[in-house]
Design a protein around this motif. Sequence first.
Motif, PDB file in Angstrom:
ATOM      1  N   GLU A  24       0.826  -1.205   0.000  1.00  0.00           N
ATOM      2  CA  GLU A  24       0.000   0.000   0.000  1.00  0.00           C
ATOM      3  C   GLU A  24       0.861   1.255   0.000  1.00  0.00           C
ATOM      4  O   GLU A  24       1.592   1.524   0.952  1.00  0.00           O
ATOM      5  N   PHE A  25       0.764   1.987  -1.107  1.00  0.00           N
ATOM      6  CA  PHE A  25       1.439   3.267  -1.262  1.00  0.00           C
ATOM      7  C   PHE A  25       0.370   4.320  -1.534  1.00  0.00           C
ATOM      8  O   PHE A  25      -0.512   4.100  -2.352  1.00  0.00           O
ATOM      9  N   VAL A  26       0.447   5.442  -0.829  1.00  0.00           N
ATOM     10  CA  VAL A  26      -0.512   6.527  -1.025  1.00  0.00           C
ATOM     11  C   VAL A  26       0.265   7.722  -1.587  1.00  0.00           C
ATOM     12  O   VAL A  26       1.184   8.231  -0.946  1.00  0.00           O
ATOM     13  N   ALA A  27      -0.113   8.127  -2.787  1.00  0.00           N
ATOM     14  CA  ALA A  27       0.537   9.251  -3.462  1.00  0.00           C
ATOM     15  C   ALA A  27      -0.470  10.378  -3.650  1.00  0.00           C
ATOM     16  O   ALA A  27      -1.633  10.138  -3.944  1.00  0.00           O
ATOM     17  N   THR A  28       0.023  11.592  -3.486  1.00  0.00           N
ATOM     18  CA  THR A  28      -0.799  12.777  -3.692  1.00  0.00           C
ATOM     19  C   THR A  28      -0.241  13.554  -4.882  1.00  0.00           C
ATOM     20  O   THR A  28       0.927  13.938  -4.882  1.00  0.00           O
ATOM     21  N   LEU A  29      -1.101  13.745  -5.885  1.00  0.00           N
ATOM     22  CA  LEU A  29      -0.713  14.455  -7.108  1.00  0.00           C
ATOM     23  C   LEU A  29      -1.460  15.784  -7.129  1.00  0.00           C
ATOM     24  O   LEU A  29      -2.647  15.835  -7.455  1.00  0.00           O
ATOM     25  N   PRO A  30      -0.784  16.879  -6.775  1.00  0.00           N
ATOM     26  CA  PRO A  30      -1.433  18.191  -6.751  1.00  0.00           C
ATOM     27  C   PRO A  30      -1.505  18.826  -8.143  1.00  0.00           C
ATOM     28  O   PRO A  30      -0.632  18.629  -8.973  1.00  0.00           O
ATOM     29  N   LYS A  31      -2.558  19.580  -8.329  1.00  0.00           N
ATOM     30  CA  LYS A  31      -2.759  20.293  -9.594  1.00  0.00           C
ATOM     31  C   LYS A  31      -2.521  21.780  -9.362  1.00  0.00           C
ATOM     32  O   LYS A  31      -3.048  22.353  -8.403  1.00  0.00           O
ATOM     33  N   GLN A  32      -1.715  22.401 -10.214  1.00  0.00           N
ATOM     34  CA  GLN A  32      -1.432  23.835 -10.095  1.00  0.00           C
ATOM     35  C   GLN A  32      -2.664  24.643 -10.447  1.00  0.00           C
ATOM     36  O   GLN A  32      -3.499  24.253 -11.196  1.00  0.00           O
TER      37      GLN A  32
END
Length: 77
Positions: free
Chosen positions: A69-77
């Motif tokens: 289990e890996f949790v990644a956060t991809l923010p949008k500009q």
Amino acid sequence: MPATTLDLRDVPPPERHPKIHSAFEALASGESLEIINDHEPKPLFYEFQAEVDAFDAENYSCERQGVDEFVATLPKQ
């Protein structure tokens, strides 16, 4: 706070990146997409960095929360 969370662990690998791209495109500026994956999504990070202008690579994060289990956060500009 993520606007959308996708748990991809049960999604077949060929369907994951298109699903992620669609969800990311639907975000408003300043929102984030959180994905839960069974492996570290480093290739996805590089793909977004190279191909998605709205991706905020500086504020990307990924945390291992379990064996698969890996949790990644991809923010949008």
